[in-house]
Motif scaffolding. Structure first.
Motif, PDB file in Angstrom:
ATOM      1  N   HIS A   5      10.921  72.398 -14.215  1.00 20.27           N
ATOM      2  CA  HIS A   5      11.593  71.881 -15.405  1.00 20.27           C
ATOM      3  C   HIS A   5      11.593  70.361 -15.374  1.00 20.27           C
ATOM      4  O   HIS A   5      11.309  69.754 -14.356  1.00 20.27           O
ATOM      5  N   VAL A   6      11.909  69.779 -16.508  1.00 16.81           N
ATOM      6  CA  VAL A   6      12.093  68.337 -16.672  1.00 16.81           C
ATOM      7  C   VAL A   6      13.538  68.155 -17.118  1.00 16.81           C
ATOM      8  O   VAL A   6      14.067  68.984 -17.862  1.00 16.81           O
ATOM      9  N   ALA A   7      14.179  67.085 -16.675  1.00 20.96           N
ATOM     10  CA  ALA A   7      15.586  66.858 -17.016  1.00 20.96           C
ATOM     11  C   ALA A   7      15.772  65.517 -17.709  1.00 20.96           C
ATOM     12  O   ALA A   7      15.060  64.551 -17.413  1.00 20.96           O
ATOM     13  N   LEU A   8      16.725  65.476 -18.629  1.00 19.97           N
ATOM     14  CA  LEU A   8      17.100  64.256 -19.349  1.00 19.97           C
ATOM     15  C   LEU A   8      18.607  64.047 -19.238  1.00 19.97           C
ATOM     16  O   LEU A   8      19.380  64.987 -19.439  1.00 19.97           O
ATOM     17  N   TRP A   9      19.023  62.823 -18.939  1.00 23.21           N
ATOM     18  CA  TRP A   9      20.434  62.468 -19.054  1.00 23.21           C
ATOM     19  C   TRP A   9      20.724  62.151 -20.514  1.00 23.21           C
ATOM     20  O   TRP A   9      19.885  61.571 -21.203  1.00 23.21           O
ATOM     21  N   PHE A  74       7.952  58.042 -17.050  1.00 25.21           N
ATOM     22  CA  PHE A  74       7.814  59.119 -18.026  1.00 25.21           C
ATOM     23  C   PHE A  74       8.020  58.550 -19.416  1.00 25.21           C
ATOM     24  O   PHE A  74       8.989  57.846 -19.666  1.00 25.21           O
ATOM     25  N   ILE A  75       7.120  58.855 -20.340  1.00 27.09           N
ATOM     26  CA  ILE A  75       7.199  58.225 -21.658  1.00 27.09           C
ATOM     27  C   ILE A  75       7.354  59.222 -22.787  1.00 27.09           C
ATOM     28  O   ILE A  75       7.923  58.888 -23.818  1.00 27.09           O
ATOM     29  N   HIS A  76       6.844  60.457 -22.644  1.00 22.35           N
ATOM     30  CA  HIS A  76       7.028  61.395 -23.750  1.00 22.35           C
ATOM     31  C   HIS A  76       6.935  62.840 -23.285  1.00 22.35           C
ATOM     32  O   HIS A  76       6.430  63.130 -22.209  1.00 22.35           O
ATOM     33  N   LEU A  77       7.445  63.720 -24.134  1.00 26.04           N
ATOM     34  CA  LEU A  77       7.235  65.156 -24.013  1.00 26.04           C
ATOM     35  C   LEU A  77       6.345  65.547 -25.180  1.00 26.04           C
ATOM     36  O   LEU A  77       6.524  65.058 -26.290  1.00 26.04           O
ATOM     37  N   ALA A  78       5.385  66.414 -24.929  1.00 22.92           N
ATOM     38  CA  ALA A  78       4.480  66.855 -25.987  1.00 22.92           C
ATOM     39  C   ALA A  78       4.711  68.333 -26.263  1.00 22.92           C
ATOM     40  O   ALA A  78       4.787  69.142 -25.337  1.00 22.92           O
ATOM     41  N   PHE A  79       4.831  68.661 -27.534  1.00 22.90           N
ATOM     42  CA  PHE A  79       5.033  70.040 -27.978  1.00 22.90           C
ATOM     43  C   PHE A  79       3.822  70.465 -28.792  1.00 22.90           C
ATOM     44  O   PHE A  79       3.480  69.816 -29.782  1.00 22.90           O
ATOM     45  N   ALA A  80       3.170  71.543 -28.382  1.00 19.71           N
ATOM     46  CA  ALA A  80       2.024  72.076 -29.110  1.00 19.71           C
ATOM     47  C   ALA A  80       2.530  73.107 -30.116  1.00 19.71           C
ATOM     48  O   ALA A  80       3.231  74.051 -29.744  1.00 19.71           O
ATOM     49  N   VAL A  81       2.165  72.922 -31.371  1.00 17.03           N
ATOM     50  CA  VAL A  81       2.622  73.839 -32.424  1.00 17.03           C
ATOM     51  C   VAL A  81       1.521  74.769 -32.916  1.00 17.03           C
ATOM     52  O   VAL A  81       1.807  75.694 -33.653  1.00 17.03           O
ATOM     53  N   MET A 115       1.491  63.776 -34.088  1.00 21.76           N
ATOM     54  CA  MET A 115       2.444  62.835 -34.656  1.00 21.76           C
ATOM     55  C   MET A 115       3.442  62.497 -33.570  1.00 21.76           C
ATOM     56  O   MET A 115       3.570  63.233 -32.593  1.00 21.76           O
ATOM     57  N   THR A 116       4.159  61.391 -33.722  1.00 20.04           N
ATOM     58  CA  THR A 116       5.118  60.957 -32.710  1.00 20.04           C
ATOM     59  C   THR A 116       6.456  60.646 -33.373  1.00 20.04           C
ATOM     60  O   THR A 116       6.502  60.042 -34.446  1.00 20.04           O
ATOM     61  N   LEU A 117       7.539  61.069 -32.717  1.00 16.06           N
ATOM     62  CA  LEU A 117       8.884  60.802 -33.206  1.00 16.06           C
ATOM     63  C   LEU A 117       9.820  60.595 -32.034  1.00 16.06           C
ATOM     64  O   LEU A 117       9.435  60.798 -30.882  1.00 16.06           O
ATOM     65  N   LEU A 118      11.068  60.216 -32.337  1.00 19.90           N
ATOM     66  CA  LEU A 118      12.106  60.064 -31.314  1.00 19.90           C
ATOM     67  C   LEU A 118      13.161  61.136 -31.507  1.00 19.90           C
ATOM     68  O   LEU A 118      13.504  61.488 -32.636  1.00 19.90           O
ATOM     69  N   ASP A 119      13.704  61.637 -30.384  1.00 22.07           N
ATOM     70  CA  ASP A 119      14.850  62.541 -30.480  1.00 22.07           C
ATOM     71  C   ASP A 119      16.115  61.696 -30.687  1.00 22.07           C
ATOM     72  O   ASP A 119      16.032  60.456 -30.728  1.00 22.07           O
ATOM     73  N   ASN A 123      14.252  59.437 -26.990  1.00 20.36           N
ATOM     74  CA  ASN A 123      13.148  59.927 -26.165  1.00 20.36           C
ATOM     75  C   ASN A 123      11.952  60.182 -27.072  1.00 20.36           C
ATOM     76  O   ASN A 123      12.075  60.791 -28.114  1.00 20.36           O
ATOM     77  N   ARG A 124      10.790  59.719 -26.627  1.00 23.61           N
ATOM     78  CA  ARG A 124       9.561  59.854 -27.409  1.00 23.61           C
ATOM     79  C   ARG A 124       9.023  61.280 -27.285  1.00 23.61           C
ATOM     80  O   ARG A 124       8.900  61.814 -26.189  1.00 23.61           O
ATOM     81  N   LEU A 125       8.696  61.874 -28.439  1.00 27.39           N
ATOM     82  CA  LEU A 125       8.150  63.224 -28.508  1.00 27.39           C
ATOM     83  C   LEU A 125       6.843  63.203 -29.279  1.00 27.39           C
ATOM     84  O   LEU A 125       6.739  62.514 -30.288  1.00 27.39           O
ATOM     85  N   GLU A 126       5.866  63.967 -28.823  1.00 31.27           N
ATOM     86  CA  GLU A 126       4.639  64.169 -29.571  1.00 31.27           C
ATOM     87  C   GLU A 126       4.631  65.614 -30.043  1.00 31.27           C
ATOM     88  O   GLU A 126       5.025  66.527 -29.322  1.00 31.27           O
ATOM     89  N   VAL A 127       4.189  65.803 -31.270  1.00 28.05           N
ATOM     90  CA  VAL A 127       3.953  67.138 -31.812  1.00 28.05           C
ATOM     91  C   VAL A 127       2.472  67.210 -32.077  1.00 28.05           C
ATOM     92  O   VAL A 127       1.917  66.406 -32.825  1.00 28.05           O
TER      93      VAL A 127
END
Length: 129
Positions: A5-9, A74-81, A115-119, A123-127
């Motif tokens: 797993h990956v963890a975020l504060w 660590f700079i982003h999490l990527a989610f494959a849709v 595409m890229t967005l912030l939560d 935190n940077r997220l890629e979709v």
């Protein structure tokens, strides 16, 4: 071997849990609270089996870096849709809901469509596909 797993504060535990459940269909486990340490967390599970731990404790300092700028670590999490159409649909939803979108859908030089967005915590997220 695999990443467990990956963890975020976060200082917005419930808000971040809701964000990942709503936009990324994460399934949250039971909230864990350790009052002696002032610690709370959720494990979120995604359809792929990947897990993200959201952790909160009042004495963890805020990040002072600009979330829009790139940096080391660590700079982003990527989610494959699954498809370009789903990336486009997610982009439309993110824009409609007023999320902080950094980059519209595009083809990258390394063959991704993303595409890229912030939560809510920046935190940077890629979709991507």
């Amino acid at each position: 071997m695999h990443i467990e797993h990956v963890a975020l504060w976060t200082h917005q535990l419930e808000s971040l849990r809701h964000f990942y459940q709503h936009y990324f269909a994460a399934q949250a486990g039971a909230r864990y609270d350790n009052p002696a340490k002032g610690f709370s967390s959720y494990f979120l599970r995604f359809a792929s089996g990947a897990r993200l731990e959201l952790m909160s404790r009042a004495d963890v300092p805020e990040v002072v870096t600009d979330p829009v700028r790139q940096r080391t670590g660590f700079i982003h999490l990527a989610f494959a849709v699954g498809s370009a159409a789903e990336v486009d649909a997610f982009y439309a939803l993110a824009c409609r809901d007023g999320l902080k979108v950094l980059e519209a859908p595009r083809h990258t030089g390394d063959g991704y469509y993303e595409m890229t967005l912030l939560d809510p915590d920046g935190n940077r997220l890629e979709v991507t596909i």
